[in-house]
Design an enzyme around this catalytic site. Structure first.
Site, PDB file in Angstrom:
ATOM      1  N   VAL A  14       0.724  -1.362   0.011  1.00  9.24           N
ATOM      2  CA  VAL A  14       0.048   0.113  -0.182  1.00  9.24           C
ATOM      3  C   VAL A  14       0.849   1.122   0.132  1.00  9.24           C
ATOM      4  CG1 VAL A  14      -2.085   1.219   1.236  1.00  9.24           C
ATOM      5  CG2 VAL A  14      -1.724  -1.439   1.102  1.00  9.24           C
ATOM      6  N   GLU A 130     -10.467   5.414   5.388  1.00 11.09           N
ATOM      7  CA  GLU A 130     -11.214   4.830   4.241  1.00 11.09           C
ATOM      8  C   GLU A 130     -10.758   3.432   3.837  1.00 11.09           C
ATOM      9  OE1 GLU A 130     -14.382   5.982   2.659  1.00 11.09           O
ATOM     10  OE2 GLU A 130     -14.083   3.841   2.053  1.00 11.09           O
ATOM     11  N   ILE A 137     -13.264   0.295  -2.386  1.00  9.43           N
ATOM     12  CA  ILE A 137     -14.892   0.719  -2.200  1.00  9.43           C
ATOM     13  C   ILE A 137     -14.839   1.782  -1.324  1.00  9.43           C
ATOM     14  CG2 ILE A 137     -17.091  -0.114  -2.055  1.00  9.43           C
ATOM     15  CD1 ILE A 137     -16.155  -3.083  -2.528  1.00  9.43           C
ATOM     16  N   GLU A 191      -2.022 -15.815   1.827  1.00  8.02           N
ATOM     17  CA  GLU A 191      -0.761 -15.653   2.476  1.00  8.02           C
ATOM     18  C   GLU A 191      -0.184 -16.972   2.825  1.00  8.02           C
ATOM     19  OE1 GLU A 191       0.525 -12.853   3.609  1.00  8.02           O
ATOM     20  OE2 GLU A 191      -0.948 -11.637   3.049  1.00  8.02           O
ATOM     21  N   ASP A 202     -10.108 -11.373   9.596  1.00 13.31           N
ATOM     22  CA  ASP A 202     -10.047 -10.166   8.730  1.00 13.31           C
ATOM     23  C   ASP A 202     -11.388  -9.514   8.135  1.00 13.31           C
ATOM     24  OD1 ASP A 202      -8.297  -8.356   6.931  1.00 13.31           O
ATOM     25  OD2 ASP A 202      -9.735  -9.272   5.642  1.00 13.31           O
ATOM     26  N   LYS A 206     -13.269  -5.730   9.659  1.00 15.85           N
ATOM     27  CA  LYS A 206     -13.790  -5.021   8.771  1.00 15.85           C
ATOM     28  C   LYS A 206     -15.451  -4.502   9.439  1.00 15.85           C
ATOM     29  CE  LYS A 206     -10.618  -6.121   5.062  1.00 15.85           C
ATOM     30  NZ  LYS A 206     -10.616  -6.980   4.143  1.00 15.85           N
ATOM     31  N   GLY A 303      -4.978  -4.546  -2.748  1.00 17.35           N
ATOM     32  CA  GLY A 303      -3.985  -4.342  -3.951  1.00 17.35           C
ATOM     33  C   GLY A 303      -3.495  -3.089  -3.804  1.00 17.35           C
TER      34      GLY A 303
HETATM   35  N1  LIG Z   1      -2.257  -5.061   0.921  1.00 18.67           N
HETATM   36  C1  LIG Z   1      -3.616  -4.506   0.698  1.00 18.67           C
HETATM   37  O1  LIG Z   1      -4.133  -4.654  -0.459  1.00 18.67           O
HETATM   38  C2  LIG Z   1      -4.579  -3.872   1.658  1.00 18.67           C
HETATM   39  C3  LIG Z   1      -5.709  -3.599   1.552  1.00 18.67           C
HETATM   40  C4  LIG Z   1      -6.308  -2.786   2.614  1.00 18.67           C
HETATM   41  C5  LIG Z   1      -5.568  -2.576   3.704  1.00 18.67           C
HETATM   42  N2  LIG Z   1      -4.332  -2.849   4.097  1.00 18.67           N
HETATM   43  C6  LIG Z   1      -3.711  -2.513   5.178  1.00 18.67           C
HETATM   44  O2  LIG Z   1      -2.784  -1.493   4.986  1.00 18.67           O
HETATM   45  C7  LIG Z   1      -1.684  -1.608   5.868  1.00 18.67           C
HETATM   46  C8  LIG Z   1      -0.450  -2.215   5.157  1.00 18.67           C
HETATM   47  O3  LIG Z   1      -0.382  -3.492   4.294  1.00 18.67           O
HETATM   48  P1  LIG Z   1       0.520  -3.782   3.088  1.00 18.67           P
HETATM   49  O4  LIG Z   1      -0.139  -4.874   2.709  1.00 18.67           O
HETATM   50  O5  LIG Z   1       0.999  -2.572   2.348  1.00 18.67           O
HETATM   51  O6  LIG Z   1       1.555  -4.495   4.118  1.00 18.67           O
HETATM   52  P2  LIG Z   1       3.033  -4.724   3.686  1.00 18.67           P
HETATM   53  O7  LIG Z   1       3.319  -4.914   2.338  1.00 18.67           O
HETATM   54  O8  LIG Z   1       3.584  -5.986   4.631  1.00 18.67           O
HETATM   55  O9  LIG Z   1       4.066  -3.612   4.183  1.00 18.67           O
HETATM   56  C9  LIG Z   1       4.220  -3.116   5.405  1.00 18.67           C
HETATM   57  C10 LIG Z   1       5.279  -2.156   5.590  1.00 18.67           C
HETATM   58  O10 LIG Z   1       5.418  -1.734   6.637  1.00 18.67           O
HETATM   59  C11 LIG Z   1       6.988  -1.656   7.155  1.00 18.67           C
HETATM   60  N3  LIG Z   1       7.206  -2.024   8.630  1.00 18.67           N
HETATM   61  C12 LIG Z   1       6.861  -3.044   9.062  1.00 18.67           C
HETATM   62  N4  LIG Z   1       7.448  -3.029  10.247  1.00 18.67           N
HETATM   63  C13 LIG Z   1       7.833  -2.045  10.520  1.00 18.67           C
HETATM   64  C14 LIG Z   1       8.487  -0.982  11.560  1.00 18.67           C
HETATM   65  N5  LIG Z   1       8.703  -1.594  12.693  1.00 18.67           N
HETATM   66  N6  LIG Z   1       9.208  -0.108  11.436  1.00 18.67           N
HETATM   67  C15 LIG Z   1       9.038   0.739  10.040  1.00 18.67           C
HETATM   68  N7  LIG Z   1       8.307   0.103   9.062  1.00 18.67           N
HETATM   69  C16 LIG Z   1       7.762  -1.270   9.392  1.00 18.67           C
HETATM   70  C17 LIG Z   1       7.767  -2.804   6.228  1.00 18.67           C
HETATM   71  O11 LIG Z   1       8.915  -2.429   5.903  1.00 18.67           O
HETATM   72  P3  LIG Z   1      10.000  -3.148   4.912  1.00 18.67           P
HETATM   73  O12 LIG Z   1       9.318  -3.109   3.588  1.00 18.67           O
HETATM   74  O13 LIG Z   1      11.233  -2.580   5.114  1.00 18.67           O
HETATM   75  O14 LIG Z   1       9.922  -4.651   5.412  1.00 18.67           O
HETATM   76  C18 LIG Z   1       6.767  -2.637   5.058  1.00 18.67           C
HETATM   77  O15 LIG Z   1       7.203  -1.680   3.994  1.00 18.67           O
HETATM   78  C19 LIG Z   1      -1.988  -3.026   6.768  1.00 18.67           C
HETATM   79  O16 LIG Z   1      -2.837  -2.287   7.872  1.00 18.67           O
HETATM   80  C20 LIG Z   1      -3.054  -3.650   5.714  1.00 18.67           C
HETATM   81  O17 LIG Z   1      -4.168  -4.179   6.762  1.00 18.67           O
HETATM   82  C21 LIG Z   1      -3.643  -3.563   2.914  1.00 18.67           C
END
Ligand SMILES: NC(=O)c1ccc[n+]([C@@H]2O[C@H](COP(=O)([O-])OP(=O)(O)OC[C@H]3O[C@@H](n4cnc5c(N)ncnc54)[C@H](OP(=O)(O)O)[C@@H]3O)[C@@H](O)[C@H]2O)c1
Length: 426
Positions: A14, A130, A137, A191, A202, A206, A303
């Site tokens: 994200v 959001e 959505i 995952e 999850d 929501k 995504g």
């Molecule tokens: N992915 C989706 O489609 C989606 C959809 C809706 C909501 N979300 C929400 O959005 C959020 C992020 O999701 P994501 O999928 O983007 O997660 P992700 O790909 O796992 O990315 C997490 C990021 O957080 C960083 N991080 C983790 N621990 C950290 C720390 N202690 N200090 C600093 N940075 C740290 C990681 O760093 P590194 O890259 O260096 O490891 C990584 O860049 C979550 O709350 C998720 O539930 C995600």
């Protein structure tokens, strides 16, 4: 124009998606925000990782909480994830420092949303989320702003794309759960540890957020009844088709005579319902409102692109000074209806020995528990062998259904734990 300066914590799916969107659509965002929205600082764990977006000239913080104190950051965007640890520490530190927060973190809001919203409101600092529900959505805005003048009666949704993908492939390709899950993991749709998705957690996060918005009561994740999709079989999906239903994992929050009911579980929905036709990784949110009536929103629930789009929409609101109370209004406790009081129709599938008298025993137990039958389906006859028998009930109370099931499961001729799936209008 003074830019809105943002600090982004988390540069994963994200976070990198948001930087890409702001780079590609910067002019559109600036026009709609009334000023540029500019990333000035970032934080992630691994400084050396290539994230596909340039980070030159941005301030880097190893500790994400430092973004809250960075004088070149006006708004903190939390995209780390998790209900505890650095995400929670950063959100709390930013709000305490008087900096607006945008987050996509449903786990944090579901578990600590009440306390975090109180902190935001006490300090008079905006908190926007959001992206936390159904990705691209606009479900939060739809409920909180679009339907602001309505009494919401029910919100239901396909809130987890991984589960919807697995159920869709199981139906289309007539494959078993374990097989499709393994394939989804290989494709990156599930995952390595899929429990959070497939056990319904999850979706429950929501749903807890949607229920707080819809019914004006504090987030109550612990009060959500949660069942995942591990026990959904290819056979039940096929039998559902024959009966004119599809099986979907739904999150449902409804106002009932006994209080607010919140539940996540596999449902049989009529194949003609709009939500039954939402397939693959797509999500959907259906709201029923007293004046607006029924509203159906469908789209990508996850995504990089869809989620970044939702985060950026919140940033545009903040840049414009459009601030809404976190939950739309002050929250007040509303009684919750326990699952045992749920009233609805049920699909039951039993594997029974094909011998005289078995169906009579089963129907007698149902009658003793005041459960009446709508229809019955028995496929084929194999005297002396196990055959599936499907029973569809009229509306009855969950406690009665469970009491009947316990007795049915104990019958000699019933060979497996019976399958029970609740029937929903969609
Ligand atoms: N992915 C989706 O489609 C989606 C959809 C809706 C909501 N979300 C929400 O959005 C959020 C992020 O999701 P994501 O999928 O983007 O997660 P992700 O790909 O796992 O990315 C997490 C990021 O957080 C960083 N991080 C983790 N621990 C950290 C720390 N202690 N200090 C600093 N940075 C740290 C990681 O760093 P590194 O890259 O260096 O490891 C990584 O860049 C979550 O709350 C998720 O539930 C995600």
């Amino acid at each position: 124009m003074t830019p809105l300066r943002i600090g982004v914590a988390g540069l994963g799916t994200v976070g990198a998606g948001l930087l890409t969107l702001l780079a590609q659509n910067g002019e559109i965002v600036a026009a709609r925000a009334g000023r540029p929205v500019r990333v000035t600082a970032v934080s992630a764990r691994d400084r050396g990782r290539d994230r596909g977006v340039p980070l030159d000239g941005l301030r880097w913080h190893d500790d994400p909480v430092a973004l809250a104190a960075d004088p070149e950051v006006d708004v903190v965007v939390e995209l780390i994830g998790g209900s505890e640890g650095p995400a929670r520490a950063l959100v709390e530190a930013a709000l305490k420092a008087g900096k607006p927060v945008v987050t996509a973190n449903k786990a944090l809001l579901a578990v600590h949303g009440a306390a975090i919203a109180t902190l935001a409101e006490q300090r008079g600092v905006p908190l926007a989320f959001e992206a936390a529900v159904a990705g691209g959505i606009p479900a939060i805005k739809g409920l909180r702003e679009g339907l602001a003048a309505n009494r919401i009666l029910r919100v239901a949704g396909i809130l987890n794309g991984t589960c919807n993908y697995i159920l869709t492939v199981m139906r289309e390709e007539k494959r078993d759960f374990a097989d499709v899950l393994a394939a989804a993991q290989a494709l990156g749709y599930a995952e390595a540890d899929p429990a959070f998705d497939i056990d319904g957690i999850d979706a429950a996060h929501k749903l807890a957020i949607l229920a707080a918005l819809a019914f004006g009561r504090p987030v109550d994740f612990a009060g959500v009844h949660v069942e995942g999709i591990r026990n959904v079989s290819a056979l039940d999906i096929e039998l559902a088709e024959q009966l004119g239903f599809r099986i979907k994992l739904l999150g449902i929050a409804a106002r009932t005579a006994g209080g607010i009911s919140t539940r996540v579980h596999p449902c049989m929905v009529p194949a003609s319902a709009p939500i039954a036709r939402v397939d693959g990784v797509y999500n959907a949110v259906v709201a029923e409102a007293d004046f607006a009536g029924r509203l159906v929103m469908e789209g990508r629930g996850a995504g990089a692109g869809p989620t970044a789009s939702a985060v950026a929409a919140d940033l545009i609101d903040l840049a414009r000074g459009r601030v809404t109370p976190v939950w739309g209004a002050s929250l007040a406790p509303v009684p919750a209806q326990p699952m045992s009081k749920h009233v609805g129709a049920y699909y039951l599938r039993l594997m029974v020995l094909d011998r005289p008298g078995v169906i009579a025993d089963v129907t007698a137990i149902l009658r003793d528990n005041a459960v009446s039958l709508d229809s019955m389906l028995q496929r084929g006859r194999k005297p002396g062998e196990a055959v599936p028998v499907v029973l569809v009930t009229h509306d009855c109370e969950e406690a009665a259904m469970r009491a009947a099931l316990d007795r049915i499961a104990a019958l000699d001729a019933v060979l497996e734990q019976p399958t029970m799936i609740r029937i929903e209008p969609g």
